[in-house]
Design an enzyme around this catalytic site. Structure first.
Site, PDB file in Angstrom:
ATOM      1  N   CYS B  92       0.818  -1.218   0.000  1.00 43.26           N
ATOM      2  CA  CYS B  92       0.000   0.000   0.000  1.00 43.26           C
ATOM      3  C   CYS B  92       0.847   1.262   0.000  1.00 43.26           C
ATOM      4  O   CYS B  92       0.326   2.367  -0.163  1.00 43.26           O
ATOM      5  CB  CYS B  92      -0.951  -0.014   1.191  1.00 43.26           C
ATOM      6  SG  CYS B  92      -1.890  -1.535   1.240  1.00 43.26           S
ATOM      7  N   HIS B 382      -9.873   2.156  -1.270  1.00 41.47           N
ATOM      8  CA  HIS B 382      -8.417   2.033  -1.197  1.00 41.47           C
ATOM      9  C   HIS B 382      -7.899   1.050  -2.239  1.00 41.47           C
ATOM     10  O   HIS B 382      -7.593  -0.092  -1.936  1.00 41.47           O
ATOM     11  CB  HIS B 382      -8.054   1.587   0.241  1.00 41.47           C
ATOM     12  CG  HIS B 382      -6.635   1.179   0.415  1.00 41.47           C
ATOM     13  ND1 HIS B 382      -5.568   1.869  -0.137  1.00 41.47           N
ATOM     14  CD2 HIS B 382      -6.067   0.142   1.100  1.00 41.47           C
ATOM     15  CE1 HIS B 382      -4.446   1.274   0.197  1.00 41.47           C
ATOM     16  NE2 HIS B 382      -4.718   0.218   0.933  1.00 41.47           N
ATOM     17  N   CYS B 414       0.560   2.960   6.069  1.00 40.79           N
ATOM     18  CA  CYS B 414       0.983   1.626   6.491  1.00 40.79           C
ATOM     19  C   CYS B 414       0.841   0.674   5.315  1.00 40.79           C
ATOM     20  O   CYS B 414       0.071   0.929   4.393  1.00 40.79           O
ATOM     21  CB  CYS B 414       0.112   1.150   7.651  1.00 40.79           C
ATOM     22  SG  CYS B 414      -1.634   1.058   7.216  1.00 40.79           S
TER      23      CYS B 414
END
Lengths: 293, 428
Positions: B92, B382, B414
């Protein structure tokens, strides 16, 4: 000129049945089967409020090699207008039965980028029959408008082999091909045997000549042949990134592509535009010559 | 060789609206979405026929045939084909890491301008064949005789025909990211209410940002979608409270409402030297002044999987002689509401700061009004690789638009594998 407003896109299955009926000897005397008249009828078919279905566009983009986006490829409106083309040619007053016609040339004028969500008004008519060195030719003309703005035009030229041709010694097509000998191959495309079925299911052009060797043999081909408009679309996809919004894309279809096949795509700058061609990879058989301008 | 380091300007970014898995982008590939997004950025900054220093992008879920995903996407845009490109992947953190890589090359005079981008699809996900079958097929390929081939073929078992779908699980622990986050939520004693409140706030802020027109030049419609599909402007605490826990067992606190959904989307950001920006015209929205990555041992040391940013930020602060309170905007990626809340609690906790982060004093609390002011991943969705670009473009614009003397923003993201990527953006 008489204009017939349609309320919905014509039923393709019924039209292919009628088109098939025209192959039966003597059937052209029936009033609902084309081939009866001698002259192109003075008829325009019109269909308003044609939507662009995102799922169908996605399938078209995939099979033709376009990146999926909000823009509609310049070759896409052809498949929206195709049912009208077929309706025109299967009309009882149309002189030439559609099955067996050879698509020999196609010119698209793209006035501006079309986007998903825009609704098109289509108008389709045919120009008069002209002599061609190998038979008789005519063009189907299409205009697409958004509101009153002309956004897209097409002239699709078809040949009926034999039957009273040969009279015109300087036919508009077939005699002087574009000079494409100096073009350089830039890509090799492997075309699968089921390409005609895949493009056929997206485009609605289920002419048996494209679907299976058994459908192609009665017309003298040992295997199914690629749709000319697939080949043209694939060329546009290869050229597309970076092209400005306004252009004309004109191609001449030469020898059909017998599927499966491996072909080369060739291109070179020419007179401020791009000249391109598709040839069979091993023997160099010419399949398509074109100009982007 | 020029030994000076120059400032790196963020000129702006765009993204396509984020869609939920198997939503309007179900047919779109990573390359389709990345190409459309890069081309929208090209249009926004009139980069047609421009040769940029580099385009860097990545996707987390990527098929092996997309080895040159970014380069292929560049060739599909109106950028000059002479623009180099490469792929990165840091879970990510991909989008932010791409921007750091571009920024570092600009800072070192290696390039003048570049695009950092990211994309992900969970709908058009790569499917791998069964691992045993893959090994047999490779053995088959190596076989020299028909007898040998036959021997290999007889080893194929029906269950090997079942393909492997990509899983959102940590390879070394076997736990999904949500299950890891649930452990963190339990360790830090988070309540369901505080997680739902953060989720509600994210939806409200993103909806307000749309209403205020803040996203008009940041979000470009794609395939008929104009706003993030996950956004629920009218959600309430009551509606969120009705959702059943999905991670952490029956009495867990994490739900589909306070966790990000699987999403599809792409984003891109234009970075340049000040000279390039001055010559070309677009105003500098912000400077990307520093960045820091960190990693934690979530396997053996039992640190929370998503806690790495808590380690990265103190290093960033120390190097820049800043305190945690010296920021006007905090962009903390909302992978889960619990991740954001654990991070904030950790920075306030004297024991954690002393024992884990080796700090004499805790970093202390932040002003929650400055947190994810235009909404976060809980509301927007996301798409893994695209989140970094979404955050950079939004924060740079927030800094550029602000008339209240705001000067600085912190980004904290994160990532799987116990990774964290953080950066500082400053106003010109």
């Amino acid at each position: 000129m008489s204009v017939r407003e349609l309320s919905a896109s014509p039923n393709m299955a019924a039209m292919f049945a009628r088109a098939g009926a025209a192959l039966i000897p003597g059937a052209s005397r029936l009033p609902f089967v084309s081939g009866g008249a001698r002259e192109i009828p003075d008829l325009t078919l019109a269909l308003d409020d044609v939507a662009i279905d995102p799922d169908r566009l996605a399938r078209y983009d995939r099979v033709c090699g376009f990146s999926l986006s909000d823009s509609v490829p310049a070759t896409y409106p052809h498949i929206l207008a195709f049912p009208l083309h077929l309706a025109l040619m299967t009309n009882g007053s149309f002189p030439l039965p559609p099955i067996g016609l050879v698509h020999i040339a196609n010119r698209i004028t793209h006035h501006r980028r079309l986007r998903i969500g825009e609704r098109l008004a289509l108008r389709v008519w045919a120009t008069g029959i002209e002599p061609h060195p190998r038979g008789r030719q005519f063009s189907i003309r299409t205009e697409a408008r958004v509101a009153d703005e002309l956004v897209w035009e097409e002239a699709s030229t078809n040949l009926r082999r034999g039957q009273g041709g040969g009279g015109g010694d300087a036919g508009p097509r077939g005699q002087h091909h574009r000079e494409t000998g100096s073009l350089e191959p830039v890509a090799t495309w492997a075309l699968p045997g089921d390409l005609g079925r895949r493009y056929g299911s997206v485009s609605g052009d289920l002419n048996p000549i494209h679907l299976h060797p058994l459908g192609a043999r009665p017309f003298g081909f040992r295997s199914a042949i690629a749709h000319g408009m697939w080949t043209k679309a694939r060329c546009l996809a290869a050229l597309a990134p970076g092209l400005p919004e306004r252009f004309t894309l004109e191609v001449e279809f030469r020898k059909p592509i017998l599927l499966p096949s491996t072909v080369e795509f060739l291109e070179a700058p020419r007179d401020g535009g791009i000249r391109f061609a598709v040839r069979e990879a091993a023997r160099g058989t010419p399949h398509l010559d074109g100009d982007w301008a | 060789m020029n030994s000076s380091v120059r400032r790196v300007a963020v000129l702006g970014g765009v993204r396509i609206p984020f869609a939920r898995q198997n939503g309007p982008y179900a047919n779109a590939s990573n390359q389709d979405m990345l190409t459309a997004t890069l081309d929208a950025l090209v249009e926004k900054f009139s980069l047609e026929r421009e040769t940029l220093g580099e385009v860097v992008a990545g996707a987390v879920l990527k098929h092996s045939r997309d080895f040159n995903l970014t380069r292929e996407a560049v060739l599909g845009t109106r950028l000059d084909p002479a623009t180099p490109a490469y792929d990165v992947q840091q879970a990510c953190g991909t989008g932010l890491e791409a921007a750091i890589l571009i920024a570092n090359k600009i800072a070192l005079h290696q390039i003048d301008a570049g695009i950092a981008a990211g994309v992900d699809t969970t709908s058009d996900a790569p499917i791998a064949i069964n691992e045993d079958l893959r090994r047999l097929l490779l053995d088959l390929n190596r076989s020299r005789s028909n007898a040998e081939r036959l021997r290999v073929i007889t080893k194929v078992r029906p269950q090997q025909i079942v393909p492997e779908l990509p899983r959102n699980a940590e390879p070394r622990t076997g736990l999904s990211m949500g299950e890891h986050a649930a452990i963190m939520a339990r360790d830090w004693g988070l309540t369901r209410e505080e997680q739902d409140e953060l989720a509600l706030s994210s939806h409200r802020k993103l909806a307000a940002a749309y209403d205020a027109g803040f996203l008009d030049d940041l979000v470009i419609p794609f395939l008929g979608l104009e706003r993030d599909q996950n956004l629920r402007p009218d959600t309430t605490m009551e509606k969120l409270a009705q959702l059943k826990p999905v991670f952490g067992g029956e009495d867990g606190t994490m739900t589909a409402g306070n966790s990000t959904p699987l999403s599809d989307g792409a984003s891109a950001v234009l970075l340049a030297s000040e000279d390039w920006a001055t010559k070309r015209g677009p105003p500098v929205q912000a400077y990307l002044t520093d960045a820091q990555t960190a990693a934690v041992d979530h396997v053996h040391r039992r640190e929370g999987l998503l806690m790495a940013p808590t380690y990265a930020v103190p290093k960033l602060l120390e190097r820049n002689q800043l305190s945690l309170q010296d920021f006007d905007f905090y962009e903390i990626h909302e992978a889960f509401a619990s991740q954001v809340l654990c991070t904030l609690k950790a920075w306030e906790d004297p024991v954690y700061c002393r024992e884990r982060l080796e700090l004499e004093e805790p970093l202390g609390p932040i002003d929650r009004d400055k947190l994810n002011v235009h909404g976060g991943s809980l509301a927007a969705g996301h798409p893994f690789g695209a989140t970094g670009g979404r955050i950079i473009a939004g924060l740079a614009k927030a800094l550029a638009d602000d008339t209240h003397g705001s000067r600085r923003g912190l980004i904290s993201i994160c990532a799987a594998g116990g990774l964290g990527v953080t950066a500082i953006l400053e106003k010109p």
